[in-house]
Design an enzyme around this catalytic site. Structure first.
Site, PDB file in Angstrom:
ATOM      1  N   PRO A   2      56.874  16.102  37.363  1.00  9.46           N
ATOM      2  CA  PRO A   2      58.193  16.718  37.563  1.00  9.46           C
ATOM      3  C   PRO A   2      59.136  15.773  38.296  1.00  9.46           C
ATOM      4  O   PRO A   2      58.753  15.130  39.269  1.00  9.46           O
ATOM      5  CB  PRO A   2      57.872  17.953  38.418  1.00  9.46           C
ATOM      6  CG  PRO A   2      56.446  18.255  38.121  1.00  9.46           C
ATOM      7  CD  PRO A   2      55.789  16.924  37.891  1.00  9.46           C
ATOM      8  N   GLU A   3      60.364  15.686  37.802  1.00  9.77           N
ATOM      9  CA  GLU A   3      61.364  14.824  38.430  1.00  9.77           C
ATOM     10  C   GLU A   3      62.348  15.682  39.216  1.00  9.77           C
ATOM     11  O   GLU A   3      62.185  16.898  39.343  1.00  9.77           O
ATOM     12  CB  GLU A   3      62.049  13.979  37.360  1.00  9.77           C
ATOM     13  CG  GLU A   3      61.076  13.047  36.645  1.00  9.77           C
ATOM     14  CD  GLU A   3      61.764  12.067  35.710  1.00  9.77           C
ATOM     15  OE1 GLU A   3      62.970  11.813  35.874  1.00  9.77           O
ATOM     16  OE2 GLU A   3      61.090  11.547  34.804  1.00  9.77           O
TER      17      GLU A   3
END
Length: 279
Positions: A2-3
């Site tokens: 996840p960014e």
């Protein structure tokens, strides 16, 4: 992994469900994730009221009325689950869960255990070992063309590599750097110190625009990532180059002028870009 937009989306979901609530009970299913959990974490959380949230880079900080913050890192496969409380068994790989005073369960699910949890004094959040050396937030006003020009000055590494360095700017990841570089018309292969002035200004604008649009769309759903309510993010449908090797970008006329989006590997990660548009 996840960014920033995915982490921001998760944080907002947690804030909506947990802010102002009391953790009536905390269940700790194992003593470690990526690293050992703080001893007695369950006892320290039980009875605490959640007073606020903050995101720093790809980390979530859940602030408690006891003057401490729970630092949450989702890692590669971690996700947060929000569901009505019940006597049902925890999900598989739900290693930590909080049961709130209004009848909800918030669980940390992490099949590969690359995520982490830690406690840090709220007043000293930025001194935590995982946060101390981070650069500015890309959506803050401090991240501007002048800052980026100075940060890239003298850097003889590829531009994309420099942007992924969390000391340059915090929270940028592979997907959104590829997308921002495309919008800024800058090649990921050029030397970082060749970007300054107007070029740095275009890049700052592109980074802010891409991240803002991705957050509004709920992030991009890759493998394990979903929002806390189970909904998928939708920004992957707006990718202009990422994952589109061989396809024509929106600005290309096609062969023979351009063969489409190219994929190369930089520092072990896939980079997608348009050689015709990005210089």
């Amino acid at each position: 992994m996840p960014e920033l937009p995915e982490v921001e989306t998760v944080m907002r979901g947690l804030r909506a469900r947990l802010e102002g609530r009391v953790i009536a009970r905390a269940r700790i299913g194992r003593p470690d994730l990526r690293w050992p959990l703080p001893p007695g974490l369950g006892q320290m959380l039980t009875g605490a009221r959640v007073v606020g949230f903050r995101r720093r880079a790809k980390y979530i900080l859940m602030r408690l009325d006891r003057g401490e913050s729970l630092l949450v890192h989702l890692g590669r496969s971690g996700r947060m689950l929000i569901a009505p409380d019940s006597d049902a068994e925890p999900e598989r790989h739900e290693h930590v869960s909080f049961h709130t005073d209004d009848g909800f369960r918030v669980g940390f699910v992490d099949p590969r255990r690359f995520g982490s949890l830690d406690l840090v004094p709220t007043h000293a959040e930025d001194s935590h070992k995982l946060l101390a050396d981070l650069g500015p937030e890309p959506l803050d006003d401090t991240f501007d063309a002048a800052f980026l020009s100075a940060a890239l000055r003298g850097r003889k590494t590829p531009l994309k590599t420099a942007l992924l360095d969390q000391r340059t700017v915090a929270g940028l990841g592979n997907i959104y750097v590829c997308e921002a570089l495309f919008r800024a018309r800058l090649s990921p292969l050029r030397l970082a110190d060749s970007v300054f002035g107007a070029g740095a200004g275009r890049l700052v604008t592109a980074v802010k625009t891409v991240l803002t649009e991705a957050i509004a769309a709920g992030g991009s759903s890759l493998r394990d990532y979903v929002q806390p309510d189970g909904e998928l993010g939708y920004f992957q449908h707006a990718w202009r180059v990422y994952g589109r090797e061989g396809e024509l970008c929106e600005k290309c006329p096609g062969p023979p002028a351009c063969a489409g989006v190219r994929r190369v590997v930089q520092s072990g990660r896939s980079t997608f870009y348009c050689p015709r548009r990005q210089r």
